[in-house]
Each structure stands twice: as C-alpha cells, then as structure tokens.
Design a protein around this motif. Structure first.
Motif, mmCIF file in Angstrom:
data_model
loop_
_atom_site.group_PDB
_atom_site.id
_atom_site.type_symbol
_atom_site.label_atom_id
_atom_site.label_comp_id
_atom_site.label_asym_id
_atom_site.label_seq_id
_atom_site.Cartn_x
_atom_site.Cartn_y
_atom_site.Cartn_z
ATOM 1 N N ASP A 54 0.831 -1.199 0.000
ATOM 2 C CA ASP A 54 0.000 0.000 0.000
ATOM 3 C C ASP A 54 0.871 1.256 0.000
ATOM 4 N N VAL A 57 2.669 1.939 -3.330
ATOM 5 C CA VAL A 57 1.767 2.498 -4.345
ATOM 6 C C VAL A 57 1.516 3.974 -4.075
ATOM 7 N N PRO A 63 -0.261 4.523 -10.696
ATOM 8 C CA PRO A 63 -1.684 4.532 -11.046
ATOM 9 C C PRO A 63 -2.297 3.135 -10.866
ATOM 10 N N HIS A 64 -3.635 3.118 -10.606
ATOM 11 C CA HIS A 64 -4.261 1.838 -10.246
ATOM 12 C C HIS A 64 -4.305 0.884 -11.425
ATOM 13 N N TYR A 65 -4.161 1.366 -12.685
ATOM 14 C CA TYR A 65 -4.167 0.432 -13.808
ATOM 15 C C TYR A 65 -2.800 -0.209 -14.016
ATOM 16 N N PRO A 68 -2.774 -1.693 -8.398
ATOM 17 C CA PRO A 68 -3.809 -1.168 -7.502
ATOM 18 C C PRO A 68 -3.406 -1.316 -6.040
ATOM 19 N N ARG A 69 -3.998 -0.498 -5.174
ATOM 20 C CA ARG A 69 -3.760 -0.680 -3.736
ATOM 21 C C ARG A 69 -4.525 -1.907 -3.262
ATOM 22 N N LEU A 72 -8.227 -1.592 -2.892
ATOM 23 C CA LEU A 72 -8.985 -1.556 -4.141
ATOM 24 C C LEU A 72 -9.243 -2.979 -4.645
ATOM 25 N N THR A 76 -12.822 -4.535 -5.330
ATOM 26 C CA THR A 76 -13.185 -5.133 -6.619
ATOM 27 C C THR A 76 -13.706 -6.551 -6.419
ATOM 28 N N PRO A 252 -7.188 -4.196 -11.173
ATOM 29 C CA PRO A 252 -7.729 -4.660 -9.884
ATOM 30 C C PRO A 252 -8.472 -5.983 -10.022
#
Ligand SMILES: Nc1ncnc2c1ncn2[C@@H]1O[C@H](COP(=O)(O)OP(=O)(O)OP(=O)(O)O)[C@@H](O)[C@H]1O
Ligand SMILES: [Mg+2]
Lengths: 292, 268
Positions: A54, A57, A63-65, A68-69, A72, A76, A252
């Motif tokens: 975490d 990141v 970026p989440h793409y 992801p954290r 997230l 998901t 995610p």
C-alpha cells in the motif's frame, strides 16, 4: 494356562502431582510458543507485506491500472463477486472433474501395470512422455481436435494431473510387504484378494501423497488450458477473467481473480491433506503424532 | 539311558501316523547355489520338530518348500492325506501384521482368504485371541502393541484355523530373552490344546531342546541334514524342566552335535 500381559499398553503417565523437571517445562513452553508462532508469524508477514504494498503504491503515486492498492483489490473482489464467482465455479468444475478422472485413470492404470509387467512395459514410456511434454505445447492441438471446450479443458487438466497418481500408486501397489505377500500365498489368496486386501491398502498412503500433488496440478492444468483456449463462449473460468481484464487494463480485477485462484489452490491442498490425515491417522506413521 | 537318545528319523516317526514326507529334496538357486541337498524328513502327526543349524544352512528354504512357497529342484514333498484349506499356517520372524487392520481383523485374515464372513467366525477369532491372552486388544492396531504382543497376534492368526501343521521360522529371534521364555511356555501350552504338528526353525539350542521332541541338525554349504536327536522328555513340559539337570545334559548333547555339524565344514 495363564499368560501375563505385556505392560506396554498400560498407563505410563506419571501422576499429575509430580513436579515436572526444568527440561520438561522448557520443552512444554517451547512447544506452546511454536504452536502460536505457526499462525502468528505468517499472518504478521502478510499484514506487513500488505502495508508495504500500500505504502509503495501511495508514495510512488503508481496509477491503479498498473498496480492497484490492496484495498482496491478487496473492493473489486466484493463488487465483481457475481462475475468472479461464476468463473470460480467453472474453474472448480474443470479442476474437480480432471482430478476425478485422474484418480480413476491413474489408479486404474496402476492396477493394470502391477497385474501385468507386459502392459507396464508397453505403456509406461507413453505415460512419461505425456508427463514431460509441456501442456501449453499440446493444448492447441487438443482444442483443434476436440470440439467441446469443456472436454478440451478436462483433457488438458487430466494430462497434467494423472501422472503423480499413476506413479505413486504403482509404487505403492508394489511396496506391499514381502512377508505378507508370502502369507497370502500360503493361504491361497486369489489375485483379486491380494489386490483388494493387501496391495490396495499398502498403496493408500502413496496414493494419497500423489493425490495431494495432483490436486494442485489439476488446478494449474485447468488454468493453463483456459489461457490456451482463449476467449469466448460458455464456460469462462478465472483464467479467462484474468485475460479479459488484462485486455481492458482492469488490473484490480486481475488481482482479484488471481487471489481467488491462489485461495482455491490452498483450499484444495488443505482438504486433500485433511482427507489423507483422516484415512491414515489410525495406522500410518505419517499421520501419527509423536508423543515425544 | 540318558533321556536324550540319538535316533534316525524313521525310527521315531514310525510310532506316529505320518503327516508329510520330504524325500530326496534338492533346492538350487540360480545355477550353483545349493541351498538344500538331499533332504529327507518324515513328519509324523503331533511331532514338534526343530530345525537347528548355522546361518545359511537352508532352514528357511526347507520351510518355504514345505509351505509350498517355492518348489524343489528335485525330490518330492508329499502330504499323507490331501491338504485342505486351513491345514497349514506359518509364523515368520517378523510378526507380519497388516498395519491398517485391527488385531481381530488380522486374525481374521486366513478365514477372509477362504471367503468366509467375519460374523461366521467371530467365535473362533475370539478363541484364538484368548489362547494368546490378547482378547482385550481385539480393536487395537498393531502399532499400539509391543513386539511380544505382535508376535502373539501372529500366532493367534496361525492358530485360528486349527491347522494340522504349523511352520515357524525363528519366530522369537527378535524378542528379548524374558519374552521369549514366556512365549516358549505359551507355545507348548497352546499346542496341548490344539494338538497340531509344528516345524520350528531356530538358532537356539536351548529353545530347541525345551520345545521339541525331535531336533533336526543341519549344516551349511551345501545345506543338508546331518543328524537327528530325540528329546525324550514327555509333554506337557513346565518351567521345572528348564532348570532340571536333564535339560542341561540334553542341551550339552545338542550343542555338541551342532558343533560337530559346523565343524563338518571348514568355513565357520
Ligand atoms: N531366493 C534366493 N536366491 C538365491 N539364493 C538364496 C535364496 N534364498 C536363499 N538363498 C541361499 O540359500 C542358502 C540357504 O538360505 P536359507 O535362508 O534357507 O538359510 P537359513 O538356514 O534360513 O539361514 P538363516 O539362519 O540366516 O535364516 C543361503 O546360502 C542363501 O544365500
Ligand atoms: Mg532363515
């Protein structure tokens, strides 16, 4: 006639009132600490890694793409549960189906092999070839020749899973105690009786060892085959979800599906280990807790 | 006359109805390992025969031939009357129990292989377990038992079909002396009840004198019978026999015969 009993089975424990000596106390303490540590340490490691993940990141502003954290991913997993769960069921179905056929085929072949040396000599090399050829290289062919996608997946997973069962069970059927074999002969046992009452029980621990490996392998086989089979149609398992999410840069969901696959593997291994323990606990060394 | 009288096999066995006869049996392994050469033995009903001899003299080979586990290279082994299911049983040096089965299930084995149901023979199984003093351990698994108890289970399994002939291959060799003495007494007591014929392989002079009425002494390379001794002490024999001067004298005589057997060949 009187026969005095051997005393081994009689109670060997000391009265509880006796003070345990220092060495015993230390050992008991150590054992208790180990028991707690067994659970506590892996849990701590997971928690720390999640926190580290975490932080990395957030600090690097990834970026989440791309990555992801963990939060997230969890979110998901919950939000996409209906889709993921359906896929999980498909993957499980393939895995279990392949494992079941692997058990039937592996044990059946092993029995044939031990009944006739000639059959073994004729077919064992092919079993080995099937085992050493990487499934990814065979799978495309299978999907060309087999129309049904489910059947293709099953065949792939089966090829990967059946060998450990075959080789372990063959070894086990062979490893029946020689003296017991003689005894069966003295009492005029038939071939079937020898198989049923001597060889199969002797092979059980070996078979169960093979089964534990095969459980994991059939999951791997199912996932790999699905990658090869690619997109589309009915019966989209977790591997398909991962591919699909990859195309859409839905990272995610990729992680969520990956997590589910890993968990499935763990559950399969744990339940097969449990099964093995239950079947062997009464008599086999591997399942008996040492008193000392 | 000393109680120990040397005699030829035929002279003694002639007194009892014959059970089995081994005549001119050779056994050759491979091309040139002569495990047994020209063995002759008349086994009478009710005999307790010990095969005594140094390691490698073919005792186990002889037993395996009689058990039908292998076949003579030449010569014959004949039962006087036709052999039926359950007429023959064996006890080996190891208890040879099925670790996955309970004590009662292990004793059930000979019946199971005859195709009989457990329920139909439960009484016989219990009886056999009582004979060896293990009726309380019916449901125990072999790993829970001591070495001596495992051997008792093995004996119970051999007794359960009331065999006419029981073959025992150094059954007590792996046990401690105290357990072994106890089992020696018990074996005699059980035989009183069941009345079966026994062929008993042993390394121990003391054991053979205490147990048997005929001692067959064998020598190695090639494995062969070199002489036979009779122990005239009547059954039932008790612990008192073990401490009697008679017993000591017979042990000495048997030892000498054995020494002769081993001296008959150079390499010991
Ligand atoms: N299956 C076999 N193949 C080849 N040789 C064998 C075989 N079985 C026994 N022998 C040989 O035959 C001889 C007699 O063996 P056997 O086992 O009958 O002796 P034994 O008197 O029982 O010895 P021990 O007291 O050590 O048990 C030995 O030289 C042994 O090496
Ligand atoms: Mg031997």
């Amino acid at each position: 006639m009187t026969i005095t009993e051997d005393t081994r089975l009689q109670d060997a424990t000391t009265p509880a009132a006796l003070p345990a000596d220092a060495e015993e106390l230390a050992r008991m303490r150590r054992r208790r600490a180990e028991k707690i540590g067994q659970w506590l340490l892996p849990t701590l490691v997971v928690l720390l890694s999640l926190v580290a993940w975490d932080r990395i990141v957030v600090i690097n502003e990834i970026p989440h793409y791309i990555l992801p954290r963990p939060g997230l991913v969890a979110k998901t997993l919950v939000e996409d549960w209906p889709i993921l769960f359906d896929s999980l069921l498909v993957t499980l179905q393939i895995t279990m189906g392949a494992l079941a056929i692997a058990v039937l085929g592996g044990v059946g072949l092993a029995v044939l092999f031990t009944q006739s040396r000639w059959i073994e000599m004729s077919f064992f090399p092919y079993a080995v070839i099937l085992q050493v050829t990487p499934i990814v290289s065979v799978a495309p062919l299978i999907f060309i020749y087999v129309d049904s996608k489910i059947a293709g997946l099953l065949i792939c997973a089966w090829i990967v899973a059946f060998f450990p069962i075959l080789s372990n069970t063959t070894l086990g059927l062979r490893s029946a105690d020689h003296n017991l074999r003689d005894l069966f002969n003295v009492y005029g046992a038939t071939r079937w009786q020898r198989l049923r009452f001597l060889q199969l029980p002797s092979a059980l621990p070996y078979f169960l060892g093979g089964l534990r490996i095969a459980g994991g392998l059939s999951l791997i086989g199912a996932v790999v085959a699905e990658y090869v089979a690619g997109t589309g149609g009915i019966g989209s398992g977790l591997a398909f979800r991962i591919l699909e999410a990859g195309y859409r840069l839905n990272i995610p969901r990729m992680f969520a599906a990956l997590l589910l696959i890993a968990l499935t593997g763990i559950v399969i291994f744990a339940s097969l280990s449990f099964l093995s323990h239950m079947l062997l606990r009464k008599w086999h060394e591997s399942a008996i807790k040492r008193e000392t | 006359m000393t109680a120990l009288a040397a005699s030829r096999a035929s002279a003694d066995a002639g007194a009892r109805p014959p059970l089995l006869s081994v005549s001119h049996v050779d056994k050759v392994f491979g091309r040139d390992v002569v495990a047994l050469s020209d063995m002759n033995l008349e086994v009478g009903q009710g005999d307790f025969i010990s095969l005594l001899g140094p390691s490698g003299c073919g005792k186990s080979t002889a037993l395996r031939l009689i058990a039908g586990l292998s076949h003579p290279s030449s010569g014959t082994i004949r039962w006087a009357q036709e052999r039926k299911d359950g007429d023959l049983s064996v006890v080996l040096q190891e208890p040879t129990l099925m670790p996955w089965a309970t004590v009662a299930q292990n004793v059930f084995l000979p019946f199971r292989l005859q195709g009989r149901r457990y329920r139909a023979v439960r009484d016989e199984i219990l009886e056999a377990l009582k004979l060896v003093g293990l009726e309380k351990f019916q449901n125990a698994y072999p790993r829970e038992l001591s070495g001596g108890m495992k051997m008792r289970v093995s004996i119970a399994r051999a007794l359960v079909t009331r065999p006419r002939l029981m073959l025992m291959d150094e059954p007590f060799a792996a046990l401690d002396e105290i357990t072994r003495f106890k089992l020696n007494n018990d074996i005699l007591a059980m035989r009183e009840k069941i009345g079966c014929t026994v062929i008993f392989v042993t390394h121990s002079v003391f054991e053979s004198v205490f147990l048997s009425d005929r001692i067959v002494i064998m020598a190695a390379r090639p494995g062969r019978v070199i002489r036979e001794l009779a122990v005239a002490e009547p059954y039932p024999r008790s612990e008192a026999f073990r401490t009697s001067p008679d017993y000591a004298a017979q042990c000495r005589a048997a030892s000498e015969a054995l020494k002769e057997a081993m001296g008959a060949h150079d390499d010991h």
